[in-house]
Structure formats: structure tokens, C-alpha cells
Design a protein around this motif. Structure first.
Motif, short mmCIF file in Angstrom:
data_model
loop_
_atom_site.label_atom_id
_atom_site.label_comp_id
_atom_site.label_asym_id
_atom_site.label_seq_id
_atom_site.Cartn_x
_atom_site.Cartn_y
_atom_site.Cartn_z
N CYS A 87 12.79 49.88 30.15
CA CYS A 87 13.45 51.05 29.68
C CYS A 87 13.67 51.96 30.97
O CYS A 87 14.26 53.15 30.67
N TYR A 101 8.02 49.25 22.88
CA TYR A 101 9.11 50.32 23.40
C TYR A 101 7.75 51.83 23.63
O TYR A 101 7.22 51.88 23.11
N PRO A 102 8.39 52.23 24.88
CA PRO A 102 9.31 52.06 25.91
C PRO A 102 8.65 51.02 26.98
O PRO A 102 7.68 51.24 27.78
N ASP A 103 8.97 49.72 26.92
CA ASP A 103 8.78 48.73 27.75
C ASP A 103 9.20 49.18 29.16
O ASP A 103 10.02 50.07 29.42
N GLY A 138 11.98 49.45 18.72
CA GLY A 138 12.42 50.39 19.60
C GLY A 138 13.09 49.31 20.72
O GLY A 138 14.22 49.71 21.30
N MET A 139 12.31 48.14 21.04
CA MET A 139 12.92 47.32 21.99
C MET A 139 14.16 46.48 21.30
O MET A 139 14.91 46.25 22.31
N LEU A 193 10.11 41.37 19.70
CA LEU A 193 10.52 42.73 20.14
C LEU A 193 10.06 43.81 19.09
O LEU A 193 10.30 43.18 17.69
N ASP A 194 9.66 44.76 19.32
CA ASP A 194 9.33 45.80 18.43
C ASP A 194 10.61 46.61 18.12
O ASP A 194 11.52 46.34 18.78
N GLU A 213 16.26 47.81 19.43
CA GLU A 213 17.44 48.63 19.64
C GLU A 213 18.02 48.49 21.21
O GLU A 213 19.34 48.52 21.49
N TYR A 214 16.95 48.58 22.00
CA TYR A 214 17.31 48.43 23.48
C TYR A 214 18.11 47.25 23.70
O TYR A 214 19.07 47.35 24.48
#
Length: 109
Positions: free
Chosen positions: A56, A51-53, A12-13, A9-10, A15-16
């Protein structure tokens, strides 16, 4: 593997996915290690884009709750209060947690 999750995961992902774990802790009353283990089991084979996959496009609740609740007689909860208004959460079947010796448990218990 990224941090506590078994997926690549990067930031952003990551964090998601952490938000998904927060949902399970807050709404289902389970520990963070169990929440992470459940999410790891549910999505271990998923290829997640930066992100944003596509995930999201739904709130974290949409993806988190099926890691805890089983389908029962209807679709699992979505996290949307209106869509879930008809669900008696106390009657929903709960999926068993992953086995304690599985690789899905990445946080100390």
C-alpha cells in the motif's frame, strides 16, 4: 484464497487487489477475469499482511501494470504519469495471459 484472488487477503487488501484489477481493465482494456488471472499469477506466492500491507506504500497501478507489461528495455511502467512520460506504451512488450486451464483463472470468462 479470498474471493477471486488466490491469496489470503483481509477486507482492506481485497479492496486494494480489486483496485489493481480495475487498473488493468481500465488502462489495458482487458476483461476482469483476465485482469484477476494476471494478478493471481504475478502475486500468487506473495504473503500479504492485513491492510495496510507494505504494498500500500505504492498506488495499485505500480503493482498492476507489471502483471500486463513486460520489462522490455527498461523498467515496467509505474502508473505515475510523470515517471512514465517517456514510455511509448504501444511499443512495450505485453506478457502473455496465464494459460486458460491454470488455477489463476478464478472468474467465469
Amino acid at each position: 484464497m479470498t474471493a477471486e484472488f488466490v491469496l489470503d487477503l483481509d477486507e482492506g487488501m481485497l479492496e486494494y487487489f480489486r483496485d489493481m484489477a480495475d487498473v488493468l481493465v481500465d488502462r489495458c482494456g482487458i476483461s476482469r477475469p483476465e485482469a484477476v488471472a494476471r494478478i493471481n499469477r504475478q502475486y500468487a506466492d506473495l504473503e500479504v499482511d492485513p491492510y495496510p500491507d507494505l504494498l500500500c506504500h505504492e498506488a495499485p497501478e505500480f503493482w498492476a501494470l507489471p502483471a500486463y507489461y513486460d520489462r522490455g528495455d527498461h523498467l515496467p511502467p509505474t502508473g505515475d504519469p510523470e515517471a512514465d512520460a517517456h514510455i511509448d506504451f504501444s511499443r512495450l512488450p505485453i506478457r502473455p495471459a496465464p494459460p486458460r486451464d491454470s488455477a489463476f483463472w478464478t472468474l467465469p470468462r
